[in-house]
Design a protein around this motif. Structure first.
Motif, PDB file in Angstrom:
ATOM      1  N   LEU A  33       0.856  -1.189   0.000  1.00 51.98           N
ATOM      2  CA  LEU A  33       0.000   0.000   0.000  1.00 51.98           C
ATOM      3  C   LEU A  33       0.889   1.235   0.000  1.00 51.98           C
ATOM      4  CD1 LEU A  33      -3.035   1.001   0.390  1.00 51.98           C
ATOM      5  CD2 LEU A  33      -2.437   1.251   2.810  1.00 51.98           C
ATOM      6  N   ASP A  34       0.402   2.306  -0.588  1.00 51.16           N
ATOM      7  CA  ASP A  34       1.065   3.602  -0.502  1.00 51.16           C
ATOM      8  C   ASP A  34      -0.015   4.631  -0.197  1.00 51.16           C
ATOM      9  OD1 ASP A  34       2.677   5.794  -0.618  1.00 51.16           O
ATOM     10  OD2 ASP A  34       3.262   5.575  -2.716  1.00 51.16           O
ATOM     11  N   ALA A  35      -0.199   4.923   1.070  1.00 51.47           N
ATOM     12  CA  ALA A  35      -1.276   5.805   1.514  1.00 51.47           C
ATOM     13  C   ALA A  35      -0.824   7.260   1.537  1.00 51.47           C
ATOM     14  CB  ALA A  35      -1.763   5.386   2.900  1.00 51.47           C
ATOM     15  N   SER A  36      -1.769   8.151   1.614  1.00 52.99           N
ATOM     16  CA  SER A  36      -1.511   9.590   1.574  1.00 52.99           C
ATOM     17  C   SER A  36      -0.779  10.070   2.821  1.00 52.99           C
ATOM     18  CB  SER A  36      -2.838  10.338   1.443  1.00 52.99           C
ATOM     19  OG  SER A  36      -2.653  11.726   1.568  1.00 52.99           O
ATOM     20  N   ILE A  37       0.082  11.067   2.630  1.00 53.03           N
ATOM     21  CA  ILE A  37       0.777  11.693   3.756  1.00 53.03           C
ATOM     22  C   ILE A  37      -0.145  12.670   4.479  1.00 53.03           C
ATOM     23  CG2 ILE A  37       2.600  13.353   4.331  1.00 53.03           C
ATOM     24  CD1 ILE A  37       4.355  11.966   2.229  1.00 53.03           C
ATOM     25  N   LEU A  38      -0.887  13.476   3.724  1.00 54.43           N
ATOM     26  CA  LEU A  38      -1.852  14.407   4.324  1.00 54.43           C
ATOM     27  C   LEU A  38      -3.067  13.637   4.821  1.00 54.43           C
ATOM     28  CD1 LEU A  38      -1.800  17.395   1.813  1.00 54.43           C
ATOM     29  CD2 LEU A  38      -0.942  17.389   4.162  1.00 54.43           C
ATOM     30  N   THR A  39      -3.469  13.894   6.058  1.00 55.80           N
ATOM     31  CA  THR A  39      -4.525  13.110   6.684  1.00 55.80           C
ATOM     32  C   THR A  39      -5.479  14.011   7.456  1.00 55.80           C
ATOM     33  OG1 THR A  39      -2.708  11.571   7.116  1.00 55.80           O
ATOM     34  CG2 THR A  39      -4.856  10.954   7.946  1.00 55.80           C
ATOM     35  N   PRO A  40      -6.803  13.768   7.368  1.00 55.53           N
ATOM     36  CA  PRO A  40      -7.759  14.598   8.105  1.00 55.53           C
ATOM     37  C   PRO A  40      -7.703  14.345   9.610  1.00 55.53           C
ATOM     38  CG  PRO A  40      -8.902  12.790   7.032  1.00 55.53           C
ATOM     39  CD  PRO A  40      -7.479  12.750   6.529  1.00 55.53           C
ATOM     40  N   PRO A  41      -8.110  15.317  10.424  1.00 58.04           N
ATOM     41  CA  PRO A  41      -8.051  15.164  11.884  1.00 58.04           C
ATOM     42  C   PRO A  41      -8.824  13.965  12.418  1.00 58.04           C
ATOM     43  CG  PRO A  41      -8.428  17.461  11.298  1.00 58.04           C
ATOM     44  CD  PRO A  41      -8.547  16.673  10.026  1.00 58.04           C
ATOM     45  N   ALA A  42      -9.916  13.561  11.740  1.00 54.99           N
ATOM     46  CA  ALA A  42     -10.735  12.452  12.230  1.00 54.99           C
ATOM     47  C   ALA A  42      -9.921  11.167  12.398  1.00 54.99           C
ATOM     48  CB  ALA A  42     -11.909  12.207  11.276  1.00 54.99           C
ATOM     49  N   VAL A  43      -8.967  10.955  11.504  1.00 56.05           N
ATOM     50  CA  VAL A  43      -8.125   9.751  11.597  1.00 56.05           C
ATOM     51  C   VAL A  43      -7.346   9.750  12.905  1.00 56.05           C
ATOM     52  CG1 VAL A  43      -6.131   8.567  10.601  1.00 56.05           C
ATOM     53  CG2 VAL A  43      -7.939   9.443   9.104  1.00 56.05           C
ATOM     54  N   ALA A  80      -5.234  22.478   4.283  1.00 55.03           N
ATOM     55  CA  ALA A  80      -5.498  22.060   2.915  1.00 55.03           C
ATOM     56  C   ALA A  80      -6.548  22.975   2.308  1.00 55.03           C
ATOM     57  CB  ALA A  80      -5.976  20.614   2.885  1.00 55.03           C
ATOM     58  N   GLY A  81      -6.243  23.561   1.160  1.00 54.88           N
ATOM     59  CA  GLY A  81      -7.177  24.463   0.518  1.00 54.88           C
ATOM     60  C   GLY A  81      -6.748  25.914   0.658  1.00 54.88           C
ATOM     61  N   PRO A  82      -7.502  26.824   0.046  1.00 60.91           N
ATOM     62  CA  PRO A  82      -7.090  28.230  -0.023  1.00 60.91           C
ATOM     63  C   PRO A  82      -7.305  29.027   1.262  1.00 60.91           C
ATOM     64  CG  PRO A  82      -9.171  27.927  -1.160  1.00 60.91           C
ATOM     65  CD  PRO A  82      -8.714  26.573  -0.760  1.00 60.91           C
ATOM     66  N   VAL A  83      -8.154  28.534   2.165  1.00 59.77           N
ATOM     67  CA  VAL A  83      -8.466  29.283   3.375  1.00 59.77           C
ATOM     68  C   VAL A  83      -7.943  28.526   4.590  1.00 59.77           C
ATOM     69  CG1 VAL A  83     -10.264  30.317   4.798  1.00 59.77           C
ATOM     70  CG2 VAL A  83     -10.543  30.228   2.312  1.00 59.77           C
ATOM     71  N   ALA A  84      -7.113  29.184   5.381  1.00 57.49           N
ATOM     72  CA  ALA A  84      -6.501  28.529   6.543  1.00 57.49           C
ATOM     73  C   ALA A  84      -7.419  28.633   7.749  1.00 57.49           C
ATOM     74  CB  ALA A  84      -5.148  29.147   6.841  1.00 57.49           C
ATOM     75  N   ASP A  85      -8.569  27.975   7.689  1.00 54.83           N
ATOM     76  CA  ASP A  85      -9.461  27.960   8.834  1.00 54.83           C
ATOM     77  C   ASP A  85      -9.490  26.555   9.427  1.00 54.83           C
ATOM     78  OD1 ASP A  85     -10.999  26.467   7.117  1.00 54.83           O
ATOM     79  OD2 ASP A  85     -12.468  28.029   6.739  1.00 54.83           O
ATOM     80  N   GLU A  86     -10.233  26.400  10.490  1.00 58.46           N
ATOM     81  CA  GLU A  86     -10.218  25.124  11.186  1.00 58.46           C
ATOM     82  C   GLU A  86     -10.781  23.995  10.351  1.00 58.46           C
ATOM     83  OE1 GLU A  86     -11.755  23.545  15.495  1.00 58.46           O
ATOM     84  OE2 GLU A  86     -10.936  25.570  15.341  1.00 58.46           O
ATOM     85  N   GLY A  87     -11.695  24.328   9.441  1.00 61.76           N
ATOM     86  CA  GLY A  87     -12.282  23.310   8.577  1.00 61.76           C
ATOM     87  C   GLY A  87     -11.295  22.741   7.580  1.00 61.76           C
ATOM     88  N   ALA A  88     -10.190  23.445   7.327  1.00 60.93           N
ATOM     89  CA  ALA A  88      -9.178  22.987   6.369  1.00 60.93           C
ATOM     90  C   ALA A  88      -7.979  22.354   7.061  1.00 60.93           C
ATOM     91  CB  ALA A  88      -8.715  24.160   5.512  1.00 60.93           C
ATOM     92  N   LEU A  89      -8.066  22.117   8.360  1.00 58.65           N
ATOM     93  CA  LEU A  89      -6.953  21.572   9.117  1.00 58.65           C
ATOM     94  C   LEU A  89      -6.621  20.149   8.659  1.00 58.65           C
ATOM     95  CD1 LEU A  89      -4.974  21.943  11.540  1.00 58.65           C
ATOM     96  CD2 LEU A  89      -6.759  20.925  12.980  1.00 58.65           C
ATOM     97  N   ALA A  90      -5.342  19.887   8.489  1.00 56.48           N
ATOM     98  CA  ALA A  90      -4.865  18.544   8.148  1.00 56.48           C
ATOM     99  C   ALA A  90      -3.558  18.315   8.888  1.00 56.48           C
ATOM    100  CB  ALA A  90      -4.672  18.400   6.647  1.00 56.48           C
ATOM    101  N   TYR A  91      -3.130  17.061   8.915  1.00 53.86           N
ATOM    102  CA  TYR A  91      -1.887  16.712   9.594  1.00 53.86           C
ATOM    103  C   TYR A  91      -0.976  15.942   8.652  1.00 53.86           C
ATOM    104  CZ  TYR A  91      -4.059  17.992  14.043  1.00 53.86           C
ATOM    105  OH  TYR A  91      -4.658  18.682  15.068  1.00 53.86           O
ATOM    106  N   LEU A  92       0.329  16.168   8.803  1.00 58.10           N
ATOM    107  CA  LEU A  92       1.309  15.287   8.177  1.00 58.10           C
ATOM    108  C   LEU A  92       1.396  14.043   9.052  1.00 58.10           C
ATOM    109  CD1 LEU A  92       4.223  17.769   7.327  1.00 58.10           C
ATOM    110  CD2 LEU A  92       2.221  17.184   5.947  1.00 58.10           C
ATOM    111  N   ARG A  93       1.273  12.886   8.460  1.00 59.04           N
ATOM    112  CA  ARG A  93       1.182  11.664   9.258  1.00 59.04           C
ATOM    113  C   ARG A  93       2.437  11.455  10.106  1.00 59.04           C
ATOM    114  NH1 ARG A  93       1.725   7.515   4.096  1.00 59.04           N
ATOM    115  NH2 ARG A  93       3.975   7.751   3.820  1.00 59.04           N
ATOM    116  N   PRO A  94       2.278  11.102  11.377  1.00 61.65           N
ATOM    117  CA  PRO A  94       3.423  10.796  12.226  1.00 61.65           C
ATOM    118  C   PRO A  94       3.832   9.338  12.136  1.00 61.65           C
ATOM    119  CG  PRO A  94       1.439  10.798  13.533  1.00 61.65           C
ATOM    120  CD  PRO A  94       1.017  11.163  12.137  1.00 61.65           C
ATOM    121  N   GLU A  95       3.047   8.523  11.444  1.00 62.88           N
ATOM    122  CA  GLU A  95       3.342   7.113  11.211  1.00 62.88           C
ATOM    123  C   GLU A  95       2.582   6.677   9.971  1.00 62.88           C
ATOM    124  OE1 GLU A  95       1.809   5.081  14.677  1.00 62.88           O
ATOM    125  OE2 GLU A  95      -0.181   4.902  13.764  1.00 62.88           O
TER     126      GLU A  95
END
Length: 459
Positions: free
Chosen positions: A88-98, A156-171
């Protein structure tokens, strides 16, 4: 110039190992290897022309080959040679829910303390003396420890608000859990089976250091092995033995490697048991890889958070269950560094020091070097044609500069297992000289038989 390589390199009879007193945990040895990595193109400080950027490193022309070979050797053992593991090769950018479901937003922390005297920050659980600052040596100067979350956030996206928050995966692990349903629906796998992944992870380490060992950007080699709950302990023991064997098979010395079970207070929030494969680094024993029994924590957590059922129905037994997971997770970059430390050797040859990297052929950046004794025709044309032929199968370096002895020494420092010398007799007898890196012994074989001679020796 002689028609054949210098006799200084023709035999190992006068070679005397001189590093018996410099084991892998010797600080002087560490400095020598760091110097070698820069001088020979393994690792460079990132953005060096701008003064560098702490805890970031660029892998040079030789280092990128070593790192790729380490990852390829892992993939070969974990995926290619098995019928029960897929990739598998999964995405580096990940939504907060994960990360909410996995527990990383609340549990992926390290205890941080500040020294009130010198202002330096430290990870409390890594200090030899929890009451003494390693920087200024002050005692009793630390602030109260506070939890520091290691994840990098971005938008992620043009507006840096809380709804666009993402994380670089730590694992890399969570992508394998969130794709569990996709994998069982699109492949023929059934428990016990594994999902393997190699990729970048990011952790905002409080105290990165020890060269490339602990950095904020690194590569992981992870596998999640899904098993029936009653078989979890059996496969935990199996993967501990398998992963230790892999390092030994690739040349890690037995005395510099160990398996260490975690104490109860060391276990992660998801783990019922964890063992580390540790290497004896210059600063002491430290982790190369963790093998964890994660239980059913992850699949149940993502089921609860997402609403998607992540389980397995065993038709033969008529039972449905959530698989337990055994996770071997290794650091590619620190593993490559450990192999360098283990391979580094210094010996005396006819009164001169020879530095050599005794890397396993699968890990060596270049498998073979082609060295014409002269730049003149027809040696150059013959050597270039041979190098082109060998590149169809292996990474091959061509070098026609400096005296042959100096070129041999350079290849020794790069860890190249074999050097092929095209000399003035080649046009007459149609043969070349092959030199072994470790023994320095040389054999003369027909030019057209070089690839056949190398093939069994470079497995």
């Amino acid at each position: 110039m002689s028609d054949t390589p210098s006799p200084e390199f023709a035999s190992s009879n006068d070679a005397t190992p001189s590093n018996d007193a410099t084991p892998s945990n010797d600080p002087g040895r560490f400095d020598q290897i760091v110097n070698l990595t820069k001088r020979r193109g393994f690792v460079y400080p990132s953005a060096e022309i701008y003064g560098g950027f702490r805890s970031t490193w660029d892998y040079g022309p030789v280092g990128v080959l070593l790192l790729r070979n380490v990852k390829d050797a892992w993939w070969r053992a974990m995926v290619q040679q098995r019928d029960d593991v897929v990739g598998l090769d999964a995405s580096i950018l990940t939504p907060p829910a994960v990360w909410e479901a996995s527990g990383h937003l609340t549990n992926f922390t390290d205890p941080l303390v500040d020294c009130k005297k010198c202002g330096q920050r430290w990870r409390l659980d890594k200090l030899e003396d929890p009451d003494k600052c390693p920087g200024c040596k002050a005692t009793g100067s630390f602030t109260e420890p506070r939890n520091f979350n290691l994840m990098f956030s971005t938008h992620a996206g043009p507006v840096a608000d809380e709804g666009a928050l993402a994380y670089l995966r730590p694992e890399t692990a969570q992508g394998m859990f969130t794709n569990f349903k996709n994998i069982i629906n699109t492949t023929r796998v059934r428990p016990p089976f594994g999902v393997a992944q190699v990729g970048k992870s990011f952790r905002n380490e409080i105290t990165p250091g020890n060269f490339v060992f602990r950095t904020r950007e690194f590569e992981q080699m992870e596998m999640e092995y899904f098993v029936p709950p009653e078989d979890a302990e059996k496969y935990y023991e199996y993967w501990k033995a398998e992963r230790e064997r892999w390092y030994l098979e690739l040349g890690m010395p037995r005395e510099s490697l160990r398996l260490r079970e975690h104490e109860a207070d060391e276990l992660s929030h998801y783990s019922s048991a964890t063992a580390d494969v540790e290497y004896l680094f210059p600063w002491g024993w430290d982790e190369l890889e963790g093998i964890a029994n994660r239980g059913d924590f992850d699949l149940k957590a993502h089921t609860e958070r997402s609403g998607e059922r992540l389980d397995w129905f065993d038709q033969a037994e008529g039972v449905r269950y959530v698989p337990h997971v055994i996770e071997p997770a290794a650091g590619a970059t620190r593993t490559a560094f450990a192999f360098l430390l283990a391979a580094y050797d210094v010996e005396e040859v006819r009164g001169e020091e020879r530095v050599v990297l005794r890397l396993h052929p699968r890990l060596a950046p270049y498998k073979v070097a082609v060295l014409p004794l002269s730049k003149k025709s027809p040696l150059q044309e013959t050597a270039r044609a041979l190098a082109a032929e060998l590149r169809d199968e292996w990474s091959c370096e061509y070098d026609e500069n400096q005296a042959i002895g100096r070129r041999y020494r350079r290849q020794d420092e790069l860890g190249t297992p074999y050097c092929v010398t095209v000399d003035f007799e080649t046009s007459e007898d149609g043969a070349v000289t092959i030199r072994d890196r470790d023994s320095m012994e040389q054999v003369r074989i027909p030019l057209e038989g070089v690839a056949d001679w190398l093939r069994p020796r470079l497995k």
